[in-house]
Scaffold this active site. Structure first.
Site, short mmCIF file in Angstrom:
data_model
loop_
_atom_site.label_atom_id
_atom_site.label_comp_id
_atom_site.label_asym_id
_atom_site.label_seq_id
_atom_site.Cartn_x
_atom_site.Cartn_y
_atom_site.Cartn_z
N ASP A 32 1.17 -1.71 0.14
CA ASP A 32 0.15 -0.20 0.39
C ASP A 32 0.71 1.10 0.13
O ASP A 32 2.22 1.42 0.22
CB ASP A 32 -0.49 0.04 1.45
N HIS A 49 1.97 3.29 -8.94
CA HIS A 49 2.30 1.85 -9.12
C HIS A 49 2.97 1.61 -10.83
O HIS A 49 3.79 0.95 -9.97
CB HIS A 49 0.75 1.45 -9.65
N LEU A 143 10.55 -20.61 -4.21
CA LEU A 143 9.65 -19.44 -3.26
C LEU A 143 8.33 -20.03 -4.28
O LEU A 143 8.49 -19.65 -6.07
CB LEU A 143 10.21 -18.16 -4.05
C1 IPE Z 1 -5.52 -2.92 -0.08
O1 IPE Z 1 -5.62 -1.46 -0.09
C2 IPE Z 1 -5.45 -3.43 -1.36
C3 IPE Z 1 -3.94 -3.52 -1.64
C4 IPE Z 1 -2.56 -3.15 -1.37
C5 IPE Z 1 -4.08 -4.29 -3.07
P1 IPE Z 1 -6.51 -0.26 -0.29
O2 IPE Z 1 -5.19 1.07 -0.52
O3 IPE Z 1 -7.01 -0.76 -1.12
O4 IPE Z 1 -6.58 -0.45 1.19
P2 IPE Z 1 -7.82 0.26 2.18
O5 IPE Z 1 -8.25 1.80 0.76
O6 IPE Z 1 -6.77 1.90 1.95
O7 IPE Z 1 -8.35 -0.14 2.94
C1 IPE Z 2 -1.68 0.19 -3.23
O1 IPE Z 2 -1.48 2.07 -3.06
C2 IPE Z 2 -2.24 -0.26 -4.71
C3 IPE Z 2 -3.02 -1.24 -5.16
C4 IPE Z 2 -4.28 -0.86 -4.21
C5 IPE Z 2 -3.30 -1.95 -6.23
P1 IPE Z 2 -2.46 2.36 -3.37
O2 IPE Z 2 -3.18 3.00 -4.68
O3 IPE Z 2 -3.81 2.23 -2.59
O4 IPE Z 2 -1.46 3.65 -3.04
P2 IPE Z 2 -2.49 4.50 -2.10
O5 IPE Z 2 -2.80 4.22 -0.38
O6 IPE Z 2 -3.91 5.79 -2.15
O7 IPE Z 2 -1.42 5.73 -1.65
MG MG Z 3 -4.11 2.31 -0.72
#
Ligand code: IPE
Ligand code: IPE
Ligand code: MG
Length: 254
Positions: A32, A49, A143
């Site tokens: 995240d 990303h 792995l």
């Molecule tokens: C969790 O992250 C999902 C992934 C890392 C794929 P999110 O960014 O979607 O989670 P929330 O919305 O903060 O709970």
């Molecule tokens: C995690 O990073 C990647 C996915 C959920 C695909 P985010 O896109 O949720 O990044 P933040 O949490 O908004 O910074």
């Molecule tokens: Mg996120």
């Protein structure tokens, strides 16, 4: 199988056996913070990303170097469809490219790739890349790397409940035969060792519908680092934290 530790950041662990090192067999990561990382730099979320893919490579490398058996990476949740269509499409494009471009290297490293989640909802090209990666790497055993894509813990448990209900309806299963073991064997994660450690980057303290069943007795480490900044050292740091924990599984412990 004993894996040589190549990374100097984790060399301190090299002289110890797996048991002495108390290594987690299965580590999962909620990757995240990509969006925040990009925003801090004045870039669109897609930039974060893209940078996140390099962090995925570093995480796989670290898992190999440390000698973890299985690594599960949360790449897209069943709730991430709520994001703008352009962001979702970009994520599919990235996943496809990563699976295709990195397949030869992953294969050479002995990584077995597996996808958890409902793949039938993904674009055809992504489904083909998934099938190819799973097929080519099926015989590898250094792995086990599982990407959770269009995955939700609730969705997975619901799918199993439905399958079992169908078997009861057909008279192949009695309700009283449905045990925790039986249910667990039907989960998407069944081929993997049981989960030991969950790492979440980005600093949040929630599981966001990740491996709900599997998390019952896993240890949780939340790291303040945003995913694109994740390095091998963060994996070592989380594992060292894990090694200090006393897992009691409901008992009284030492
Ligand atoms: C969790 O992250 C999902 C992934 C890392 C794929 P999110 O960014 O979607 O989670 P929330 O919305 O903060 O709970
Ligand atoms: C995690 O990073 C990647 C996915 C959920 C695909 P985010 O896109 O949720 O990044 P933040 O949490 O908004 O910074
Ligand atoms: Mg996120």
């Amino acid at each position: 199988m004993r894996v040589e530790i190549l990374n100097p950041e984790v060399q301190g662990l090299a002289s110890l056996s797996r048991a002495e090192r108390q290594l987690p067999r299965h580590v999962a990561i909620i990757m995240d913070g990509n969006g925040r990382w990009a925003r801090q730099r004045g870039h669109p979320r897609s930039f974060g990303h893209e940078a996140g893919v390099a962090a995925v490579r570093r995480a796989i490398r670290a898992a190999l170097d440390i000698g973890v058996e299985a690594l599960t990476l949360f790449a897209f949740s069943t709730e991430n469809w709520r994001r703008p269509a352009g962001e979702v499409e970009f994520l599919w494009h990235l996943l496809q490219r990563h699976l295709q471009d990195d397949l030869p290297e992953l294969h050479a490293l002995g990584v077995r790739v597996m996808i958890l989640g409902e793949r039938q909802d993904l674009p055809q090209a992504v489904q083909r890349a998934i099938a190819a990666a799973e097929e080519v790497t099926a015989g590898n055993d250094r792995l086990f790397c599982a990407f959770a894509v269009n995955y939700g813990g609730r969705r997975d448990i619901t799918r199993v409940a439905r399958e079992l209900a169908e078997e009861v309806r057909r008279g192949r299963l009695r309700p009283e035969d449905i045990s925790e073991d039986l249910l667990e064997k039907r989960l998407a994660t069944a081929p993997l060792p049981s989960l030991d450690l969950l790492i979440r980057t980005g600093g949040e303290m929630r599981v966001s519908n990740f491996l709900l069943w599997e998390l019952a007795y896993a240890e949780f480490v939340s790291l303040p680092v945003l995913w694109p900044d994740f390095e091998a050292g963060h994996m070592s740091q989380a594992i060292q934290e894990y090694q200090k924990r006393h897992r009691r599984f409901g008992g009284v412990g030492p």
